[in-house]
Each structure stands twice: as C-alpha cells, then as structure tokens.
Design an enzyme around this catalytic site. Sequence first.
Site, PDB file in Angstrom:
ATOM      1  N   GLU A 248      -5.387  -5.385  10.611  1.00 26.69           N
ATOM      2  CA  GLU A 248      -4.372  -4.356  10.809  1.00 26.69           C
ATOM      3  C   GLU A 248      -4.631  -3.638  12.135  1.00 26.69           C
ATOM      4  O   GLU A 248      -5.444  -2.699  12.177  1.00 26.69           O
ATOM      5  CB  GLU A 248      -4.422  -3.345   9.670  1.00 26.69           C
ATOM      6  CG  GLU A 248      -4.146  -3.936   8.313  1.00 26.69           C
ATOM      7  CD  GLU A 248      -3.533  -2.899   7.383  1.00 26.69           C
ATOM      8  OE1 GLU A 248      -2.405  -3.126   6.953  1.00 26.69           O
ATOM      9  OE2 GLU A 248      -4.168  -1.874   7.132  1.00 26.69           O
TER      10      GLU A 248
ATOM     11  N   GLY B 139       4.908   1.131   4.791  1.00 25.99           N
ATOM     12  CA  GLY B 139       6.229   1.748   4.656  1.00 25.99           C
ATOM     13  C   GLY B 139       7.250   0.898   3.915  1.00 25.99           C
ATOM     14  O   GLY B 139       7.969   1.400   3.037  1.00 25.99           O
TER      15      GLY B 139
ATOM     16  N   ASN C 110       0.859  -1.184   0.000  1.00 26.74           N
ATOM     17  CA  ASN C 110       0.000   0.000   0.000  1.00 26.74           C
ATOM     18  C   ASN C 110       0.896   1.234   0.000  1.00 26.74           C
ATOM     19  O   ASN C 110       1.483   1.575   1.024  1.00 26.74           O
ATOM     20  CB  ASN C 110      -0.896  -0.032   1.258  1.00 26.74           C
ATOM     21  CG  ASN C 110      -1.766   1.206   1.367  1.00 26.74           C
ATOM     22  OD1 ASN C 110      -1.872   1.981   0.420  1.00 26.74           O
ATOM     23  ND2 ASN C 110      -2.390   1.386   2.518  1.00 26.74           N
ATOM     24  N   TRP C 111       0.975   1.876  -1.161  1.00 29.18           N
ATOM     25  CA  TRP C 111       1.903   3.011  -1.299  1.00 29.18           C
ATOM     26  C   TRP C 111       1.333   4.291  -0.673  1.00 29.18           C
ATOM     27  O   TRP C 111       2.046   5.289  -0.566  1.00 29.18           O
ATOM     28  CB  TRP C 111       2.225   3.254  -2.772  1.00 29.18           C
ATOM     29  CG  TRP C 111       2.992   2.141  -3.442  1.00 29.18           C
ATOM     30  CD1 TRP C 111       3.389   0.951  -2.890  1.00 29.18           C
ATOM     31  CD2 TRP C 111       3.472   2.124  -4.807  1.00 29.18           C
ATOM     32  NE1 TRP C 111       4.073   0.198  -3.826  1.00 29.18           N
ATOM     33  CE2 TRP C 111       4.135   0.890  -5.000  1.00 29.18           C
ATOM     34  CE3 TRP C 111       3.392   3.023  -5.876  1.00 29.18           C
ATOM     35  CZ2 TRP C 111       4.718   0.547  -6.229  1.00 29.18           C
ATOM     36  CZ3 TRP C 111       3.965   2.685  -7.095  1.00 29.18           C
ATOM     37  CH2 TRP C 111       4.625   1.455  -7.262  1.00 29.18           C
ATOM     38  N   LYS C 112       0.069   4.292  -0.345  1.00 31.75           N
ATOM     39  CA  LYS C 112      -0.584   5.464   0.267  1.00 31.75           C
ATOM     40  C   LYS C 112      -0.343   6.717  -0.592  1.00 31.75           C
ATOM     41  O   LYS C 112      -0.476   6.636  -1.804  1.00 31.75           O
ATOM     42  CB  LYS C 112      -0.100   5.649   1.703  1.00 31.75           C
ATOM     43  CG  LYS C 112      -0.223   4.357   2.526  1.00 31.75           C
ATOM     44  CD  LYS C 112       0.049   4.569   3.989  1.00 31.75           C
ATOM     45  CE  LYS C 112       0.067   3.227   4.702  1.00 31.75           C
ATOM     46  NZ  LYS C 112       0.101   3.363   6.146  1.00 31.75           N
TER      47      LYS C 112
ATOM     48  N   HIS D 161      -9.427   0.945   4.939  1.00 31.21           N
ATOM     49  CA  HIS D 161      -8.141   1.106   5.634  1.00 31.21           C
ATOM     50  C   HIS D 161      -8.352   2.002   6.851  1.00 31.21           C
ATOM     51  O   HIS D 161      -9.165   2.924   6.823  1.00 31.21           O
ATOM     52  CB  HIS D 161      -7.102   1.716   4.685  1.00 31.21           C
ATOM     53  CG  HIS D 161      -5.717   1.654   5.227  1.00 31.21           C
ATOM     54  ND1 HIS D 161      -5.243   2.575   6.124  1.00 31.21           N
ATOM     55  CD2 HIS D 161      -4.719   0.766   5.037  1.00 31.21           C
ATOM     56  CE1 HIS D 161      -4.004   2.261   6.456  1.00 31.21           C
ATOM     57  NE2 HIS D 161      -3.655   1.164   5.804  1.00 31.21           N
TER      58      HIS D 161
ATOM     59  N   SER E  31       3.423  -2.590  10.304  1.00 29.72           N
ATOM     60  CA  SER E  31       4.890  -2.583  10.439  1.00 29.72           C
ATOM     61  C   SER E  31       5.520  -3.933  10.075  1.00 29.72           C
ATOM     62  O   SER E  31       6.446  -4.386  10.748  1.00 29.72           O
ATOM     63  CB  SER E  31       5.306  -2.144  11.849  1.00 29.72           C
ATOM     64  OG  SER E  31       4.867  -0.816  12.094  1.00 29.72           O
TER      65      SER E  31
ATOM     66  N   GLU F  95      -6.712   4.375   7.919  1.00 29.77           N
ATOM     67  CA  GLU F  95      -6.504   5.802   7.657  1.00 29.77           C
ATOM     68  C   GLU F  95      -7.752   6.428   7.035  1.00 29.77           C
ATOM     69  O   GLU F  95      -7.902   7.651   7.035  1.00 29.77           O
ATOM     70  CB  GLU F  95      -5.254   5.984   6.772  1.00 29.77           C
ATOM     71  CG  GLU F  95      -3.987   5.790   7.598  1.00 29.77           C
ATOM     72  CD  GLU F  95      -2.804   5.253   6.841  1.00 29.77           C
ATOM     73  OE1 GLU F  95      -2.773   5.342   5.599  1.00 29.77           O
ATOM     74  OE2 GLU F  95      -1.892   4.720   7.508  1.00 29.77           O
TER      75      GLU F  95
ATOM     76  N   GLY G 117       2.449   1.935  10.720  1.00 31.61           N
ATOM     77  CA  GLY G 117       3.372   3.048  10.553  1.00 31.61           C
ATOM     78  C   GLY G 117       4.066   3.466  11.833  1.00 31.61           C
ATOM     79  O   GLY G 117       4.684   4.528  11.901  1.00 31.61           O
TER      80      GLY G 117
END
Length: 260
Positions: free
Chosen positions: A168, A236, A9-11, A96, A214, A98, A174
């Site tokens: 998650e 990440g 997931n490159w966000k 997600h 992570s 976020e 992160g």
Amino acid sequence: MRTLLIAGNWKLNPTTAEAASALAEGVKHGLGAATDVHVAVAPPFVFLSQVDRVLEGSPVGLSGQDLYWENAGAFTGEISGPMLVDVGCTHVILGHSERRHGQGETSAQVNAKLKAALAAKLIPIVCIGETKDERLAEKTEAVLLDQLQGSLADLSPEEMAGVVLAYEPVWAIGTGLTASPEQAQSAHAFIRGWLSRTFGEATAGRVVVQYGGSVKPDNAVELLGLPDVDGALVGGASLKAADFLAIIKAGQEVAARGKS
Ligand code: PEP
C-alpha cells in the site's frame, strides 16, 4: 494462479451498528455463494460480533483491523488474537500505514503482532508501503526491504505461506491517487523476489500479495490483472456495497480468464 483476496478495510466507519449490518448484508447478498475469489471485511472492533452474525452462511471472511501481541492482562484498550477468533474473525490487518505513521507503530511491533496472529490461527494481512517523500527520493525498495525484514522476522517458510501481504503506497491511500500498473507491478515483483530469496521460490509462489491505494471499480481489472497482484485491500470503496461488489466482480473476471 493464487486465489485473489479482496478485503474491505472499513477503518473508523460506519458510525452505527445498524449501518454496519446493512453494509455487511449488502456484501453477503451480492456475493452469494461464490468462492472463486476470497473476500473479507474488516469492521471496527465493536461491530465484529454483529457483523459475524449477519455473515453467517456466507463465504465472506471477517477481519480485525489490528490486535495486541499479548493474549490477556492489564493492557487497557487493546484486543487480542483469541478475542478476535472468539467473535468470529478469520483475518486481521496488521501494520496499516495509518498505524505505522499515525500511531508510530514499528516493524518490530508488527512482527510481535504477526506472531500473535499466527498463534491464534488468524490469517494476517501485513501492510507495507512507502510515503510520497520516500518514493520521490527513490527509496521505495529500501523502505519495502526494511519493512519486510522487520515485520516478517523469524518466520518459517510454512508460516510465511499463510501470511497475506498488502503493498500500500502511503501516497495512494485515501487520496484518489493510484499507483500506475508499472509502479504496482514493479513493487510487487520486488516483494516476490525478496520472498523467494528469503523463504524459497515455492513459498514465494504461494504468498498472496494484495495491492491497496484508491482501488475503485474503474481501475480494479487493470490492477488485479497484474502478474504479481493477488487481490486488493480496499478502504473508501469498501464502504458502499455496490462499489465493493464491483471490485470483487473485477477479481472474478481476472480469475476466470487467468493470468499469463
Ligand atoms: C486502505 O486503507 O488500506 C486503503 C487502501 O484505502 P483507500 O482504498 O481508501 O485508498
């Protein structure tokens, strides 16, 4: 054994089209033609077409990071399932944390998006997970249950078998904190048990449940080797091809030796 899915997931990264192409190129070349684990990358919407061109001829899947439940119309800023398919997507990440916590997205909205993704023939990756406060208050299973029931409402067993879940824990995303193998396996076993009671054992046995939070090259073998962990959703560490490839390699090692 279920085929592991390692998804990056490159966000909101990288910032340029050139860097997105270079990252996709690195993953493509490092993976080669290997299909012993499934791999996908989720670049920002604006780079999807071009990353799709880079990935041509490679088994790496392409994922959106979200979609809207309507297919077309007056919905400024939104992207639909058919649009994602048109630019080459095979997968889409939904719910997600976020978006759930940062954008106030509800499980009912995730459910509407999930139905749109299935209608568009995308493989949805539905994220669920508890916050740090919820874990400390021993509400992890209650939160997972609520998110599972809301996000996966009204699905048939056949539809459910085509959905990927990603457990998650929000406190691990992160932050460099990772769920311990015991915490991860316990949450995954809880999710598998709920799937079995709700959709039947055969369906529960087919659903891929990723771990995310992570995941790094140095913890991937241990996490991916857990009985109910079927892959990783990587944030990440998916932004460096070498790190993402090392996590894929960990998955390949687990796939080669099998799980008990
Ligand atoms: C994620 O964004 O889904 C994620 C797991 O991020 P990270 O690997 O950076 O914790």
